[in-house]
Design a protein around this motif. Structure first.
Motif: not given
Length: 96
Positions: A1-6
């Protein structure tokens, strides 16, 4: 998962909780459980993203598992969710 999504998931959840807490504390801004949750989640997501742009340390939650930045994401999303729920609830009650 990307940082933005988390980051966004953290902000949405904390915003939804913040919206429900704000409505529970002040019954005159209550939008109902679903309304409080949706409004709080929107406020948490948008407010958290704006806060992440203003304070770059909070934008690095996923890349660096720092408890301070995660707490910042939760606090920012929760407060923004509570504020948006209060605003929408006050406007709704004012127009009704």
């Amino acid at each position: 998962m990307s940082g933005l999504l988390i980051n966004l998931i953290i902000q949405l959840i904390s915003g939804a909780v913040g919206g429900n807490v704000a409505a529970g504390a002040a019954k005159n801004i209550d939008l109902g459980t679903i309304g409080n949750t949706i409004t709080g989640a929107i406020g948490g997501g948008v407010g958290g993203q704006v806060l992440g742009m203003l304070i770059p340390l909070l934008a690095n939650t996923a890349s660096t598992p720092d408890i301070g930045s995660i707490v910042g994401q939760v606090a920012g999303g929760g407060v923004a969710g509570a504020v948006l729920t209060a605003i929408v609830g006050a406007v709704k009650n004012r127009t009704a």
